[in-house]
Structure formats: C-alpha cells, structure tokens
Write a protein that holds these residues in place. Sequence first.
Motif, PDB file in Angstrom:
ATOM      1  N   THR A  44       0.791  -1.355  -0.015  1.00 52.65           N
ATOM      2  CA  THR A  44      -0.053  -0.002   0.001  1.00 52.65           C
ATOM      3  C   THR A  44       0.711   1.373  -0.065  1.00 52.65           C
ATOM      4  O   THR A  44       0.503   2.236  -0.814  1.00 52.65           O
ATOM      5  CB  THR A  44      -0.905  -0.126   1.040  1.00 52.65           C
ATOM      6  OG1 THR A  44      -1.496  -1.370   1.300  1.00 52.65           O
ATOM      7  CG2 THR A  44      -1.887   1.035   1.084  1.00 52.65           C
ATOM      8  N   LEU A  45       1.943   1.330   0.796  1.00 49.96           N
ATOM      9  CA  LEU A  45       2.753   2.269   0.785  1.00 49.96           C
ATOM     10  C   LEU A  45       3.575   2.523  -0.366  1.00 49.96           C
ATOM     11  O   LEU A  45       3.688   3.753  -0.891  1.00 49.96           O
ATOM     12  CB  LEU A  45       3.769   2.281   1.843  1.00 49.96           C
ATOM     13  CG  LEU A  45       3.376   2.686   3.432  1.00 49.96           C
ATOM     14  CD1 LEU A  45       4.717   2.230   4.403  1.00 49.96           C
ATOM     15  CD2 LEU A  45       3.386   4.268   3.363  1.00 49.96           C
ATOM     16  N   THR A  46       3.923   1.432  -1.110  1.00 46.75           N
ATOM     17  CA  THR A  46       4.453   1.839  -2.345  1.00 46.75           C
ATOM     18  C   THR A  46       3.725   2.143  -3.330  1.00 46.75           C
ATOM     19  O   THR A  46       3.930   3.154  -4.286  1.00 46.75           O
ATOM     20  CB  THR A  46       5.170   0.498  -2.792  1.00 46.75           C
ATOM     21  OG1 THR A  46       5.778  -0.340  -1.660  1.00 46.75           O
ATOM     22  CG2 THR A  46       6.287   0.421  -3.946  1.00 46.75           C
ATOM     23  N   LEU A  47       2.409   1.690  -3.360  1.00 44.60           N
ATOM     24  CA  LEU A  47       1.543   2.409  -4.457  1.00 44.60           C
ATOM     25  C   LEU A  47       1.204   3.745  -4.185  1.00 44.60           C
ATOM     26  O   LEU A  47       0.973   4.466  -5.128  1.00 44.60           O
ATOM     27  CB  LEU A  47       0.219   1.551  -4.249  1.00 44.60           C
ATOM     28  CG  LEU A  47      -0.125   0.280  -5.213  1.00 44.60           C
ATOM     29  CD1 LEU A  47      -1.331  -0.392  -4.941  1.00 44.60           C
ATOM     30  CD2 LEU A  47      -0.337   0.910  -6.550  1.00 44.60           C
ATOM     31  N   PHE A  48       0.856   4.005  -2.813  1.00 39.83           N
ATOM     32  CA  PHE A  48       0.462   5.432  -2.421  1.00 39.83           C
ATOM     33  C   PHE A  48       1.809   6.076  -3.130  1.00 39.83           C
ATOM     34  O   PHE A  48       1.413   7.414  -3.473  1.00 39.83           O
ATOM     35  CB  PHE A  48       0.582   5.280  -0.878  1.00 39.83           C
ATOM     36  CG  PHE A  48       0.280   6.781  -0.338  1.00 39.83           C
ATOM     37  CD1 PHE A  48      -0.929   7.554  -0.641  1.00 39.83           C
ATOM     38  CD2 PHE A  48       1.381   7.674   0.433  1.00 39.83           C
ATOM     39  CE1 PHE A  48      -1.140   8.935   0.015  1.00 39.83           C
ATOM     40  CE2 PHE A  48       1.154   8.712   0.888  1.00 39.83           C
ATOM     41  CZ  PHE A  48      -0.200   9.514   0.409  1.00 39.83           C
ATOM     42  N   TRP A  49       3.058   5.934  -2.786  1.00 42.77           N
ATOM     43  CA  TRP A  49       4.102   6.655  -3.009  1.00 42.77           C
ATOM     44  C   TRP A  49       4.250   6.864  -4.786  1.00 42.77           C
ATOM     45  O   TRP A  49       4.225   8.038  -5.287  1.00 42.77           O
ATOM     46  CB  TRP A  49       5.583   5.989  -2.595  1.00 42.77           C
ATOM     47  CG  TRP A  49       6.730   6.636  -3.464  1.00 42.77           C
ATOM     48  CD1 TRP A  49       7.227   7.873  -3.041  1.00 42.77           C
ATOM     49  CD2 TRP A  49       7.359   6.318  -4.492  1.00 42.77           C
ATOM     50  NE1 TRP A  49       8.436   8.362  -3.901  1.00 42.77           N
ATOM     51  CE2 TRP A  49       8.374   7.458  -4.851  1.00 42.77           C
ATOM     52  CE3 TRP A  49       7.268   5.422  -5.619  1.00 42.77           C
ATOM     53  CZ2 TRP A  49       9.195   7.252  -5.923  1.00 42.77           C
ATOM     54  CZ3 TRP A  49       7.959   5.223  -6.496  1.00 42.77           C
ATOM     55  CH2 TRP A  49       9.013   6.204  -6.639  1.00 42.77           C
ATOM     56  N   ALA A  50       3.828   5.880  -5.495  1.00 45.96           N
ATOM     57  CA  ALA A  50       4.042   5.968  -6.865  1.00 45.96           C
ATOM     58  C   ALA A  50       2.872   6.676  -7.384  1.00 45.96           C
ATOM     59  O   ALA A  50       2.908   7.266  -8.479  1.00 45.96           O
ATOM     60  CB  ALA A  50       3.680   4.404  -7.604  1.00 45.96           C
ATOM     61  N   LEU A  51       1.631   6.496  -6.978  1.00 48.33           N
ATOM     62  CA  LEU A  51       0.549   7.458  -7.343  1.00 48.33           C
ATOM     63  C   LEU A  51       0.468   8.867  -6.844  1.00 48.33           C
ATOM     64  O   LEU A  51       0.098   9.964  -7.649  1.00 48.33           O
ATOM     65  CB  LEU A  51      -0.871   6.620  -6.945  1.00 48.33           C
ATOM     66  CG  LEU A  51      -1.251   5.256  -7.468  1.00 48.33           C
ATOM     67  CD1 LEU A  51      -2.440   4.653  -6.945  1.00 48.33           C
ATOM     68  CD2 LEU A  51      -1.408   5.273  -8.766  1.00 48.33           C
ATOM     69  N   ILE A 223       7.613   9.320   3.946  1.00 41.10           N
ATOM     70  CA  ILE A 223       6.981   8.229   3.478  1.00 41.10           C
ATOM     71  C   ILE A 223       8.090   6.877   3.109  1.00 41.10           C
ATOM     72  O   ILE A 223       7.928   5.605   3.211  1.00 41.10           O
ATOM     73  CB  ILE A 223       6.274   8.645   2.177  1.00 41.10           C
ATOM     74  CG1 ILE A 223       4.956   9.461   2.591  1.00 41.10           C
ATOM     75  CG2 ILE A 223       5.549   7.445   1.460  1.00 41.10           C
ATOM     76  CD1 ILE A 223       3.997   8.838   3.419  1.00 41.10           C
ATOM     77  N   MET A 224       8.892   7.426   2.290  1.00 43.51           N
ATOM     78  CA  MET A 224      10.037   6.324   1.753  1.00 43.51           C
ATOM     79  C   MET A 224      10.718   5.739   3.095  1.00 43.51           C
ATOM     80  O   MET A 224      10.943   4.632   2.925  1.00 43.51           O
ATOM     81  CB  MET A 224      11.000   7.122   0.874  1.00 43.51           C
ATOM     82  CG  MET A 224      10.351   7.364  -0.381  1.00 43.51           C
ATOM     83  SD  MET A 224      11.307   8.295  -1.410  1.00 43.51           S
ATOM     84  CE  MET A 224      12.046   7.336  -2.923  1.00 43.51           C
ATOM     85  N   ASN A 225      11.248   6.517   4.118  1.00 44.50           N
ATOM     86  CA  ASN A 225      11.622   5.887   5.141  1.00 44.50           C
ATOM     87  C   ASN A 225      10.852   5.257   5.824  1.00 44.50           C
ATOM     88  O   ASN A 225      11.131   4.078   6.466  1.00 44.50           O
ATOM     89  CB  ASN A 225      12.137   7.142   6.144  1.00 44.50           C
ATOM     90  CG  ASN A 225      13.510   8.033   5.548  1.00 44.50           C
ATOM     91  OD1 ASN A 225      13.869   7.549   4.442  1.00 44.50           O
ATOM     92  ND2 ASN A 225      14.041   8.540   6.644  1.00 44.50           N
ATOM     93  N   ALA A 226       9.556   5.463   6.073  1.00 42.64           N
ATOM     94  CA  ALA A 226       8.422   4.732   6.714  1.00 42.64           C
ATOM     95  C   ALA A 226       8.411   3.246   5.935  1.00 42.64           C
ATOM     96  O   ALA A 226       8.392   2.260   6.433  1.00 42.64           O
ATOM     97  CB  ALA A 226       7.178   5.382   6.735  1.00 42.64           C
ATOM     98  N   LEU A 227       8.444   3.335   4.711  1.00 44.41           N
ATOM     99  CA  LEU A 227       8.227   2.090   3.963  1.00 44.41           C
ATOM    100  C   LEU A 227       9.415   1.058   4.357  1.00 44.41           C
ATOM    101  O   LEU A 227       9.399  -0.105   4.421  1.00 44.41           O
ATOM    102  CB  LEU A 227       8.263   2.470   2.303  1.00 44.41           C
ATOM    103  CG  LEU A 227       8.366   1.314   1.365  1.00 44.41           C
ATOM    104  CD1 LEU A 227       7.466  -0.004   1.501  1.00 44.41           C
ATOM    105  CD2 LEU A 227       8.332   1.802   0.175  1.00 44.41           C
ATOM    106  N   ALA A 228      10.705   2.023   4.200  1.00 45.66           N
ATOM    107  CA  ALA A 228      11.849   0.898   4.780  1.00 45.66           C
ATOM    108  C   ALA A 228      11.918   0.462   6.010  1.00 45.66           C
ATOM    109  O   ALA A 228      12.112  -0.763   6.207  1.00 45.66           O
ATOM    110  CB  ALA A 228      13.136   1.909   4.679  1.00 45.66           C
ATOM    111  N   MET A 229      11.165   1.207   6.891  1.00 46.24           N
ATOM    112  CA  MET A 229      11.102   0.587   8.488  1.00 46.24           C
ATOM    113  C   MET A 229      10.123  -0.647   8.374  1.00 46.24           C
ATOM    114  O   MET A 229      10.322  -1.533   9.046  1.00 46.24           O
ATOM    115  CB  MET A 229      10.496   1.768   9.289  1.00 46.24           C
ATOM    116  CG  MET A 229      11.529   2.660   9.688  1.00 46.24           C
ATOM    117  SD  MET A 229      12.881   2.067  10.337  1.00 46.24           S
ATOM    118  CE  MET A 229      14.273   2.035   8.837  1.00 46.24           C
TER     119      MET A 229
END
Lengths: 259, 259
Positions: A44-51, A223-229
């Motif tokens: 979901t986070l990756t999709l959110f980032w991409a969109l 958001i990117m750091n949160a995805l990494a975590m």
Amino acid sequence: MAKSKTHVSHRQYDDEESGWACMNWFEYMLVVVLASLLLLGALTLTLFWALYYAGGFAWTEEPARQFNLHPVLMVAGFITFSGFSLLLYRICRCCRRIYVKLFHTIFHALAIPCIVVGFIAVLDSHNLADPPIANFYSLHSWMGLVTMGLFALQFVVGFFSFLILLCCEGATAAFRASLVPIHASFGITTFMLAVATCLTGLTEKAFFKLSSKYSEMPEEGIIMNALAMVLVALGILLSYAVRREPFRTQVKTFVTERL
Amino acid sequence: MAKSKTHVSHRQYDDEESGWACMNWFEYMLVVVLASLLLLGALTLTLFWALYYAGGFAWTEEPARQFNLHPVLMVAGFITFSGFSLLLYRICRCCRRIYVKLFHTIFHALAIPCIVVGFIAVLDSHNLADPPIANFYSLHSWMGLVTMGLFALQFVVGFFSFLILLCCEGATAAFRASLVPIHASFGITTFMLAVATCLTGLTEKAFFKLSSKYSEMPEEGIIMNALAMVLVALGILLSYAVRREPFRTQVKTFVTERL
C-alpha cells in the motif's frame, strides 16, 4: 513423565501445558496478523508513493512514469506474494499438506509475472530515456540479479522436487527429505535478500529524486523511510516466525509428512 | 534399527553413516573456510577502499577523512567480529560449552568499541563539516539505529541470561532454555539487518562520491559493488550455516547443555 505422578501434579502439568498452548496460540495469532498487516502495508505504501508522489503509471510512451511500475511490482512479487507464501507454508495448521504446498506454489507463481513486468519496466525506463540511462552498474542492480537468480532457482528446484517428483513418491522420499531444510533455509534467505535489495533501491530513489531536499525531511522522504521501516520490520518478523520453536515443532510433523 | 538387521546390512548402514558424516564434514569445513575468508575479505575491501580511494583516516581535525572510520569500524564490528562470533558459537564442536560462550561474548564485546567509535566518527564528520550535514534523515541512518538497538538488546539479554544467571544454574534453567531459540533467531536477524544497513550505506556513498561517474563503472565503483557482493554472500552463507541440519543436529546437544 506425567503418568508417574499423582493426580494433582498431573492436573497441574496439564494446566501448565494448556497455559503454554494458550500463550503460543496468542503469539502465533499476533505474528500472523502483524505479518499480514505489514505485507499489505508495504504494498500500500509503495502504491501510495507511486500514485501520489511519482505521478502514477504509464508504459513505454512515458519512460519516467513507466519506472514507477518497477518498485510497485517488485514489492508485490518479492515481498507481498513471497511473504504470504512463506508465512502460510510455515504456519498453516489447518489444511492437508498438498493444499498448503499448492497454495505455496500458487503465491510464488503469482510473484513471477510481477517480477518479470517489474524488470521489463525498469529496463525500458532506462533504455527509452533521453539520454538513455546505463543498466546494471549500481549495487542495487547487482543485488537484484542475485535475488532474481536465487528466486528462480528456488522455484524450479521446489516445483520439480516437491510437486513433480511426487509422482514416484516412495523412490524420491529420501532425496526430498534431504532437500527440505536447504529449500527452507534458502527460502527465507531469498526473502531477506529481497528486503535488502528493496532498501538499496529505495536509498537510490530517495537520493536521485529528493537530492539535497532529503535532509530537510520532506513528506515524501518520510513516506520512503516509513516504507523502509516496514520492510525492516517484515524482515525481523518473518525470519522470527519461520524459526520460532512452537511454530516449528507444530510444523515439523507436517514437514516430514510433506516432503 | 541396525541392531535387528543382519551383519551385512548393519555394515552397509555403517558405511552409509560414515559416507554422510564425511560429506557433512566436507560441507562443514567448506562453510567455515569460506565464511572466514568472506568475513576477513569484507573488512579488507573496506580498509582498501578507505585507504586507497578515500584518503585514509583522521580524527576531528579533518571531518571528511574522519568519516572513513565509519564504514571500516562498522564493518569490523557488525560484520567481521559479529560474524565470527555467530559462526564459532553455532559450529564449534571441540571446546567446552562455557569456553564457546565466553568466546561468543568476547567477539561481540570486541564489536562494541568499533560500533561506538564508528558512530561517533560519522556524527563528528557531519556536525564538524562546513556547512554541517544533517543527521538521521536517511533510511540508512534509521536502519542503523534499529540495528544498533537490536545489537545492544541482544548483548544485554544474552550477557545476563546466559552468563550472569549461571550463578543460580538450576533455578534459571527453564527460563534460559526458553530464551535460546529467541536469542538465536534475533542473532542472525541482527546480522542480516547489519548487512542490509551496510548495503544502503554503500549505495549512499557510491552515489554521493561517484555521482554520474558511477554509471561508467569506474574502478572505485567496482570495488564498492564487489564489497556489496561479499556482504550478500556472507548473508546467504551465514544464514545457511546457522540453520543447516547436520550442523544444527550436532550443535543441538550442545545447545541443551549450553543453556
């Protein structure tokens, strides 16, 4: 041991047993729920980032936006589908072994088109860019190749050894038995490697896209750091789940059965 | 089982057993030698990079060169010392359990000053730079904090549970027994996380230092990618070594003994 004890100590032993079973059940449910949430959360986070931050998706007509398919599909294939596949194989307690095996294979098979299209997307986005961007120079790309190689090897060996060889079940039992711990060990290693590869990819993208703004902690960077975590938490949780003794012991019977 | 068989099948069984033992011994030696070479290789490559490409070391008088202490000391602490500590604990077959435990602790204790000085070096190199560089914004730094936290937790819990609590050996046996698989699982996870953190750090450094030249594959870029591949190989090999059944089975007796 309990048999030789008095009735009272026998009951006490049973109580302790059920106490442990209850604890294990609680831990088991916690791990399953948390892992599922994190696996879906990563996608979901990756999709959110991409969109939301990267302008959504396109195909070859717009290489910059075609790139966005790469992180989404790679996280879907290597993390979400593979993660669910690992999780359900290791801790599924309710179904017949052959169904669990089939679901394990299906989840991994679903990962394959994601990985293939994700790979094509990044190649296209590099080759069709103006000027073209070089391929396979960064350590992220080298790690990606190793991870894809291990994934393919695991899939082929697993498919032939644990499904196709079932046609001559008796003759291949010893061979399959010796392969189980190797397949399991390389399975979790491939997942951890996929996590590490995603993390280097995220690092690359954060520095490419945000450049010096990254250090000011913009929303996108967080958001990117949160995805990494989330990916780090998944690495910790899944490698714990597949090795945890109460889960393993339970599954050990299945594994011997399930060669 | 062998006892109920004829003399011939008994001998055949023994032959098979010794064949397996020989295979296991060969595999065991291969893993130990290869892992040792890779653990030393990772440190050597990092040192070579720091001395040959990054201008060597300094302390606060030259923050840019003080930074070079960070990768070298972090690789020494988190990879080389911790890796040897994991390896010797899991596969050492020749010494008494208390010596193995002590060596395991000593190797991890040796990692601590490396990590502390490596951490100070990067903080100093950021804070004393002109203009100062921000801290704790990148996902590498967030991952570093998680890895250091897990390492510290493992060390403290391990030290108190498996060394200090030995003073009341009988009373704490059950508690220590339940902690062994958790400590082992988080141990290899911390190592894998350290590998992933190193890889994101290397990615950052490669893009910062080489910038667009990185895609032309300069010598320095190849050295950094090679170091990354050594770290990936270590991640695969060590997580295989600590989970491989013949090693584990052998060690299982030690583990029960060694609570």
